[in-house]
Design a protein around this motif. Structure first.
Motif, short mmCIF file in Angstrom:
data_model
loop_
_atom_site.label_atom_id
_atom_site.label_comp_id
_atom_site.label_asym_id
_atom_site.label_seq_id
_atom_site.Cartn_x
_atom_site.Cartn_y
_atom_site.Cartn_z
N LYS A 2 0.77 -1.46 0.40
CA LYS A 2 -0.46 0.07 -0.29
C LYS A 2 0.64 0.38 0.09
CE LYS A 2 -3.73 -2.15 2.29
NZ LYS A 2 -4.93 -1.67 3.95
N GLN A 3 0.24 2.02 -0.47
CA GLN A 3 0.55 3.30 -0.46
C GLN A 3 1.14 4.15 1.35
OE1 GLN A 3 -0.66 6.48 -3.28
NE2 GLN A 3 0.62 5.80 -4.55
N ARG A 4 1.97 4.74 1.11
CA ARG A 4 2.46 5.73 2.74
C ARG A 4 0.80 6.67 2.77
NH1 ARG A 4 8.01 8.05 4.63
NH2 ARG A 4 8.87 5.49 3.69
N GLU A 5 1.02 6.76 4.14
CA GLU A 5 -0.46 7.28 3.95
C GLU A 5 -0.47 7.78 5.60
OE1 GLU A 5 -3.94 5.00 4.54
OE2 GLU A 5 -3.25 4.39 6.51
N LEU A 6 -1.27 9.27 5.68
CA LEU A 6 -0.53 10.02 7.02
C LEU A 6 -1.69 9.99 7.55
CD1 LEU A 6 -0.45 13.60 8.16
CD2 LEU A 6 -2.02 13.85 6.94
N SER B 253 1.02 23.89 15.83
CA SER B 253 0.82 24.72 17.05
C SER B 253 -0.08 24.97 17.40
CB SER B 253 1.72 26.50 16.95
OG SER B 253 1.42 26.85 16.03
N GLY B 254 -0.88 24.79 16.68
CA GLY B 254 -2.27 25.33 16.70
C GLY B 254 -3.36 24.21 16.96
N SER B 255 -3.38 22.57 16.29
CA SER B 255 -4.56 22.06 15.83
C SER B 255 -3.85 20.85 15.72
CB SER B 255 -4.74 22.53 14.70
OG SER B 255 -4.81 22.60 13.47
N ALA B 256 -4.44 19.80 15.85
CA ALA B 256 -4.42 18.01 14.64
C ALA B 256 -5.16 17.70 13.99
CB ALA B 256 -4.38 16.95 16.48
N ASP B 257 -4.77 16.99 13.15
CA ASP B 257 -5.58 16.08 12.56
C ASP B 257 -5.01 15.02 12.03
OD1 ASP B 257 -4.66 19.48 10.33
OD2 ASP B 257 -6.52 18.79 11.24
N TYR B 258 -6.54 14.31 12.12
CA TYR B 258 -6.13 12.62 12.12
C TYR B 258 -6.94 12.01 11.09
CZ TYR B 258 -5.75 13.27 16.86
OH TYR B 258 -5.11 13.98 18.30
N ALA B 259 -6.55 11.06 10.13
CA ALA B 259 -6.98 9.93 9.37
C ALA B 259 -8.16 9.78 10.24
CB ALA B 259 -6.36 9.33 8.63
N ASP B 260 -9.58 9.75 9.21
CA ASP B 260 -11.02 8.96 9.22
C ASP B 260 -10.46 7.91 9.93
OD1 ASP B 260 -12.96 10.53 6.52
OD2 ASP B 260 -12.00 11.29 8.53
N SER B 261 -10.43 6.75 9.70
CA SER B 261 -10.09 5.13 10.09
C SER B 261 -9.16 5.57 11.37
CB SER B 261 -8.83 4.82 9.14
OG SER B 261 -7.14 5.52 8.96
N VAL B 262 -8.70 6.39 11.84
CA VAL B 262 -7.92 6.56 13.52
C VAL B 262 -8.17 7.11 14.55
CG1 VAL B 262 -5.72 6.48 12.46
CG2 VAL B 262 -5.99 8.17 13.07
N GLY C 92 -10.81 8.78 17.30
CA GLY C 92 -11.70 8.55 17.94
C GLY C 92 -10.12 6.99 18.74
N ARG C 93 -9.21 6.57 18.28
CA ARG C 93 -8.93 5.89 18.96
C ARG C 93 -6.85 6.28 19.03
NH1 ARG C 93 -7.35 1.43 16.14
NH2 ARG C 93 -6.93 2.84 13.76
N PHE C 94 -6.03 7.21 18.49
CA PHE C 94 -4.99 7.40 18.05
C PHE C 94 -5.20 9.59 18.49
CE2 PHE C 94 -3.08 5.33 14.01
CZ PHE C 94 -3.76 4.35 14.98
N THR C 95 -4.30 9.67 19.23
CA THR C 95 -3.62 11.01 19.77
C THR C 95 -2.37 11.27 19.18
OG1 THR C 95 -5.68 10.89 21.77
CG2 THR C 95 -4.24 12.60 21.90
N ILE C 96 -2.88 12.35 18.54
CA ILE C 96 -0.83 12.73 18.76
C ILE C 96 -0.69 14.26 19.19
CG2 ILE C 96 -2.19 14.57 17.25
CD1 ILE C 96 0.85 13.70 15.17
#
Length: 121
Positions: A43-47, A53-62, A64-68
């Protein structure tokens, strides 16, 4: 020179948790963003997640389960992974956009060496 050093990967059962760490070192004036990508076999590399400094973004697949999270003083980014699933199995790569000097016109894009995360069913 800038280095990103990752740690924290491993083998875990489905439903378990892991925490990844990535520390940036070297000639750094400002870290603009840090994040985690992953690449599963074939598979391709995915974010996975990124943080500025202001916000965090997540892939839909993670969501509610992952926290950066990010420790600015230590130039370190973390990825807390809970409720892991077999489909989360991949090599996880740390990424950072770093401005090395105050006069740099554009940031550099840096990658860690990758850490394996394996989730067994």
């Amino acid at each position: 020179q800038v280095q990103l050093v990752e740690s924290g990967g491993g083998l875990v059962q489905s439903g378990g948790s892991l925490k990844l760490s990535c520390a940036a070192s070297g000639s750094i004036w400002k870290i603009i963003s840090m994040g985690w990508y992953r690449q599963a076999p074939g598979k391709q590399r995915e974010l996975v997640a990124s943080v500025t400094s202001g916000s965090a973004d997540y892939a839909d697949s993670v969501k509610g389960r992952f926290t950066i999270s990010r420790d600015n003083a230590a130039n370190t980014v973390y990825l807390q992974m809970n409720s892991l699933k077999p489909e989360d199995t991949a090599v996880y790569y740390c990424n950072a956009l770093i401005q090395r000097t105050w006069y740099a016109t554009s940031p550099g894009d840096y990658w860690g060496q990758g850490t394996q995360v394996t989730v067994s069913s």
